[in-house]
Motif scaffolding. Sequence first.
Motif, PDB file in Angstrom:
ATOM      1  N   GLY A  98       0.829  -1.210   0.000  1.00  0.00           N
ATOM      2  CA  GLY A  98       0.000   0.000   0.000  1.00  0.00           C
ATOM      3  C   GLY A  98       0.858   1.253   0.000  1.00  0.00           C
ATOM      4  O   GLY A  98       0.567   2.229  -0.719  1.00  0.00           O
ATOM      5  N   LEU A  99       1.925   1.241   0.794  1.00  0.00           N
ATOM      6  CA  LEU A  99       2.822   2.404   0.837  1.00  0.00           C
ATOM      7  C   LEU A  99       3.519   2.604  -0.507  1.00  0.00           C
ATOM      8  O   LEU A  99       3.691   3.750  -0.949  1.00  0.00           O
ATOM      9  CB  LEU A  99       3.863   2.228   1.949  1.00  0.00           C
ATOM     10  N   ILE A 100       3.912   1.516  -1.144  1.00  0.00           N
ATOM     11  CA  ILE A 100       4.551   1.626  -2.457  1.00  0.00           C
ATOM     12  C   ILE A 100       3.579   2.244  -3.458  1.00  0.00           C
ATOM     13  O   ILE A 100       3.944   3.138  -4.237  1.00  0.00           O
ATOM     14  CB  ILE A 100       5.058   0.244  -2.933  1.00  0.00           C
ATOM     15  N   GLU A 101       2.338   1.775  -3.411  1.00  0.00           N
ATOM     16  CA  GLU A 101       1.322   2.315  -4.324  1.00  0.00           C
ATOM     17  C   GLU A 101       1.106   3.807  -4.062  1.00  0.00           C
ATOM     18  O   GLU A 101       1.077   4.621  -4.995  1.00  0.00           O
ATOM     19  CB  GLU A 101       0.021   1.542  -4.161  1.00  0.00           C
ATOM     20  N   LYS A 102       0.986   4.167  -2.785  1.00  0.00           N
ATOM     21  CA  LYS A 102       0.791   5.582  -2.446  1.00  0.00           C
ATOM     22  C   LYS A 102       2.009   6.407  -2.832  1.00  0.00           C
ATOM     23  O   LYS A 102       1.875   7.537  -3.308  1.00  0.00           O
ATOM     24  CB  LYS A 102       0.496   5.726  -0.954  1.00  0.00           C
ATOM     25  N   THR A 103       3.202   5.842  -2.645  1.00  0.00           N
ATOM     26  CA  THR A 103       4.427   6.554  -3.027  1.00  0.00           C
ATOM     27  C   THR A 103       4.457   6.773  -4.530  1.00  0.00           C
ATOM     28  O   THR A 103       4.828   7.859  -4.994  1.00  0.00           O
ATOM     29  CB  THR A 103       5.670   5.754  -2.574  1.00  0.00           C
ATOM     30  N   ASP A 104       4.061   5.752  -5.292  1.00  0.00           N
ATOM     31  CA  ASP A 104       4.006   5.908  -6.748  1.00  0.00           C
ATOM     32  C   ASP A 104       3.016   7.004  -7.135  1.00  0.00           C
ATOM     33  O   ASP A 104       3.297   7.836  -8.018  1.00  0.00           O
ATOM     34  CB  ASP A 104       3.614   4.590  -7.416  1.00  0.00           C
ATOM     35  N   GLN A 105       1.865   7.024  -6.463  1.00  0.00           N
ATOM     36  CA  GLN A 105       0.875   8.055  -6.745  1.00  0.00           C
ATOM     37  C   GLN A 105       1.434   9.437  -6.398  1.00  0.00           C
ATOM     38  O   GLN A 105       1.265  10.398  -7.165  1.00  0.00           O
ATOM     39  CB  GLN A 105      -0.411   7.797  -5.941  1.00  0.00           C
ATOM     40  N   LEU A 106       2.085   9.527  -5.226  1.00  0.00           N
ATOM     41  CA  LEU A 106       2.675  10.812  -4.817  1.00  0.00           C
ATOM     42  C   LEU A 106       3.764  11.248  -5.793  1.00  0.00           C
ATOM     43  O   LEU A 106       3.857  12.443  -6.127  1.00  0.00           O
ATOM     44  CB  LEU A 106       3.250  10.713  -3.397  1.00  0.00           C
ATOM     45  N   ASN A 107       4.577  10.306  -6.257  1.00  0.00           N
ATOM     46  CA  ASN A 107       5.620  10.648  -7.234  1.00  0.00           C
ATOM     47  C   ASN A 107       5.004  11.170  -8.521  1.00  0.00           C
ATOM     48  O   ASN A 107       5.493  12.144  -9.105  1.00  0.00           O
ATOM     49  CB  ASN A 107       6.507   9.433  -7.536  1.00  0.00           C
ATOM     50  N   SER A 108       3.927  10.530  -8.948  1.00  0.00           N
ATOM     51  CA  SER A 108       3.237  10.981 -10.156  1.00  0.00           C
ATOM     52  C   SER A 108       2.695  12.391  -9.964  1.00  0.00           C
ATOM     53  O   SER A 108       2.847  13.259 -10.835  1.00  0.00           O
ATOM     54  CB  SER A 108       2.117  10.011 -10.501  1.00  0.00           C
ATOM     55  N   ARG A 109       2.081  12.609  -8.799  1.00  0.00           N
ATOM     56  CA  ARG A 109       1.528  13.948  -8.519  1.00  0.00           C
ATOM     57  C   ARG A 109       2.647  14.980  -8.424  1.00  0.00           C
ATOM     58  O   ARG A 109       2.497  16.105  -8.897  1.00  0.00           O
ATOM     59  CB  ARG A 109       0.716  13.910  -7.226  1.00  0.00           C
TER      60      ARG A 109
END
Length: 180
Positions: A98-109
Amino acid sequence: MSEETRMILERLDYMQNDIREMKQDIRELKEDVAVLKEDVAVLKEDVAVLKEDVAVLKEDVAVLKEDVAVLKEDVAVLKEDVRILKIEVKTLREDVDGLIEKTDQLNSRMDKVESAIVRLDTTIENKIWKAIKVTGEGHDFLKMGVEEARSMQVKNEWMEIHILKLESDMLKVKEVVGII
């Protein structure tokens, strides 16, 4: 000597020989019995030692049984601990995923925000530069006549401001359309 006596004597000789042989056999038997008695005594001692050893072994086996019982309890506790750890590791893996997914989303943003900041910086820089240029040109007009320069400057500034607004609106349109 008579024949009978001689036969009796011969028979007595045979008997004496037989008795001597029997005595010899009895002596050998006595010696064998003595050796057997010694062997039996040694065997009795060996049996006594074996009994002591068996008693010690029985005590050791009893201690081992107790140790095995304790080990079984420890293994049961360890199995429970391992089961709990497996559950916790599974939960941690899910959390990390979940953290990896959120980190990927944050990186995209963050990439989008960085891109927007660059565009904004560029826009602000271009507008400020143009505004400074317009202001500089306005100062050049001051050298001309005050009236003429003023009227021309106002028209020119309004036109520049209008152009800047149109450029800004065009940039927004391009962003919405996706050209930039």
